[in-house]
Design a protein around this motif. Structure first.
Motif, PDB file in Angstrom:
ATOM      1  N   ASP A  89       0.529  -4.057   5.426  1.00 35.61           N
ATOM      2  CA  ASP A  89      -0.229  -3.685   6.757  1.00 35.61           C
ATOM      3  C   ASP A  89      -1.901  -4.405   6.707  1.00 35.61           C
ATOM      4  N   HIS A 101      -7.006  -1.876   5.829  1.00 40.57           N
ATOM      5  CA  HIS A 101      -6.101  -0.954   6.582  1.00 40.57           C
ATOM      6  C   HIS A 101      -6.185   0.708   6.240  1.00 40.57           C
ATOM      7  N   HIS A 127       0.921  -1.315   0.001  1.00 38.51           N
ATOM      8  CA  HIS A 127      -0.051   0.077  -0.085  1.00 38.51           C
ATOM      9  C   HIS A 127       1.032   1.089  -0.199  1.00 38.51           C
ATOM     10  N   ASP A 172       5.646   4.547   4.798  1.00 42.02           N
ATOM     11  CA  ASP A 172       6.464   3.528   5.439  1.00 42.02           C
ATOM     12  C   ASP A 172       6.418   2.449   4.937  1.00 42.02           C
ATOM     13  N   HIS A 173       5.615   2.016   3.559  1.00 39.44           N
ATOM     14  CA  HIS A 173       5.854   1.136   2.699  1.00 39.44           C
ATOM     15  C   HIS A 173       6.306   1.245   1.285  1.00 39.44           C
ATOM     16  N   HIS A 227      -4.607  -1.162  12.767  1.00 35.42           N
ATOM     17  CA  HIS A 227      -3.466  -1.982  12.770  1.00 35.42           C
ATOM     18  C   HIS A 227      -3.791  -3.108  13.626  1.00 35.42           C
ATOM     19  N   HIS A 249       1.482   3.976   1.958  1.00 32.07           N
ATOM     20  CA  HIS A 249       1.949   4.555   2.932  1.00 32.07           C
ATOM     21  C   HIS A 249       3.375   4.958   2.509  1.00 32.07           C
TER      22      HIS A 249
HETATM   23 ZN   LIG Z   1       0.159   1.506   6.577  1.00 34.17          ZN
END
Ligand SMILES: [Zn+2]
Ligand SMILES: [Zn+2]
Length: 429
Positions: free
Chosen positions: A256, A234, A137, A141-142, A303, A139
């Motif tokens: 996630d 998510h 996805h 952080d991904h 989460h 985000h």
């Molecule tokens: Zn995420």
């Protein structure tokens, strides 16, 4: 004298401390000779043979993984954690990223969160093999380090296009294609600046967007490797999880997700199941300094909390369950583990960066990688082309006119390099 009950614990620790202090103070300090001879005597007695000072040999077993030092067997899979942390940056843990290496030579990157490109570089894998990225996805952080791999990979000798797979969204502008098209636009100056200066074949970005609602649909099928996608739940519509199958192995990666029916159905019996396992709501309050309301909502609804992670794993029964996506410290790990163990008693690894899993049919070996901080890229798999100077955009007269040439210095550098490598590259006039 009777002590008050409430200070017993503290008192005992204090007493132990005093006792140790006393012992060190009153014991005569032995000199070095007597200490080492005591050690030698003990060692000799234990092994009952003389010490062979000249016979120090390399050990057969390694407790750690040194990147670039081990071949994979044809029927072996290696999975390396290149990011196990959170969206907020920290030196110890990059955000989500997992590298999968297969015995057939293929390599895949699953998620490429912020900070993870330097972890990937530490694996000493030529960038031409790091050309397949699967994003769960969008985000940061991904996929926040995608630009680093894309551009840094070109500088690091990748001459193949970078191929990226990622999900669509509820609207076109919430999909992977839109995000990557705009990433390319964001780097317009960067890309333009490299024209005519380096071999830019690796700058081609191939984007494969697939339907985020697809259930167990094949999105990649090459060289005996199949990768499927299932929806994840998510934050917004769009996220997915991945299942890679090769040679009878099944690798499952959640990216996630909240616990969901698709994961439970399609990741059953995975050889390795990597699923988010968020920091406990208690530590989101204490360490991350969130309000209890935000901690509970994000920690159990957006989460998967450790206890929910445990439930998921106890239902899919992988050969090894891997939890990630929390700051893994001496004072948070026990809380995560305690919660997971309330609901799951199977094989478990709570990941931190550079954890390495070697998976064969017979066993799963989990170690930590020891990396070389002074990392340099590997060569390209094919011959690199000289930059095409005709493509160079160059400077305006205004900026070019500000150059100070130091011609005699540069001429000498050209001459030295030409001599050393047998080339005949003329110094610019
Ligand atoms: Zn995420
Ligand atoms: Zn995340």
């Amino acid at each position: 004298m009777k002590r008050p009950v409430q200070i017993v614990t503290t008192g005992s620790v204090l007493f132990l401390g005093i006792a140790l202090f006393y012992q060190f103070q009153v014991m005569p300090t032995p000199d070095r000779t007597s200490l080492s001879s005591l050690f030698l005597q003990t060692a000799n007695a234990a092994e009952n043979r003389p010490i062979q000072h000249k016979a120090v040999k390399a050990l057969k077993d390694r407790d750690v993984y040194y990147p670039g030092s081990e071949d994979l067997a044809p029927d072996e899979m290696r999975v390396i954690a290149c990011g196990t942390g959170m969206p907020n940056a920290r030196p110890k843990q990059a955000a989500a990223c997992w590298v999968v290496e297969l015995g057939n030579g293929d390599k895949f990157i699953f998620d490429i969160g912020s900070g993870s490109a330097e972890r990937i570089s530490a694996l000493k894998i030529p960038y031409d093999y790091l050309d397949k990225v699967f994003i769960g996805h969008l985000h940061s952080d991904h996929f926040g380090a995608l630009g680093d791999l894309w551009i840094g990979g070109v500088i690091g000798n990748r001459i193949k296009p970078l191929r990226v797979w990622g999900p669509s969204g509820a609207k076109p502008e919430l999909g992977t294609k839109y995000a990557l098209q705009h990433m390319e636009e964001m780097f317009t100056w960067d890309s333009a600046s490299r024209l005519g200066n380096v071999d830019i074949r690796g700058q081609v970005l191939e984007v494969h967007e697939f339907d985020y609602k697809a259930i167990n649909q094949v999105i990649y099928n090459e060289n005996g490797v199949t990768i499927r996608t299932i929806p994840a739940i998510h934050a917004l519509d769009g996220p997915v999880s991945f299942i890679l199958e090769w040679n009878g192995f099944k690798f499952a990666f959640s990216s996630d997700t909240f616990p969901n029916k698709w994961w439970l159905e399609h990741t059953q019996g995975a050889d390795i199941a990597i699923h988010e396992c968020f920091i406990t709501p208690g530590d989101l309050v204490e360490k991350q300094r969130w309000t209890p309301g935000a901690a509970l909502n994000v920690g159990t609804q957006v989460h998967t909390s450790p206890a929910q992670f445990g439930k998921v794993m106890s239902q899919i029964k992988p050969r090894i369950a891997v939890g990630y996506h929390f700051f893994n410290d001496f004072d948070t790990l026990p809380h995560v583990e305690e919660q997971v163990r309330k609901t799951y008693d199977g094989p478990l690894a709570l990941a931190t960066d550079y954890m390495v899993f070697n998976i064969t049919k017979a066993e799963i070996n989990v170690r930590m990688a020891v990396i070389d901080e002074d990392i340099w890229p590997q060569p390209a798999v094919g011959k690199k082309l000289p930059p095409d100077a005709s493509k160079r955009i160059g400077f305006s007269d205004y900026i070019y006119g500000g150059r100070v040439n130091y011609k005699e210095v540069v001429d000498e550098i050209y001459s030295d390099i030409n001599k050393k490598y047998g080339t005949n590259i003329p110094a610019p006039q």
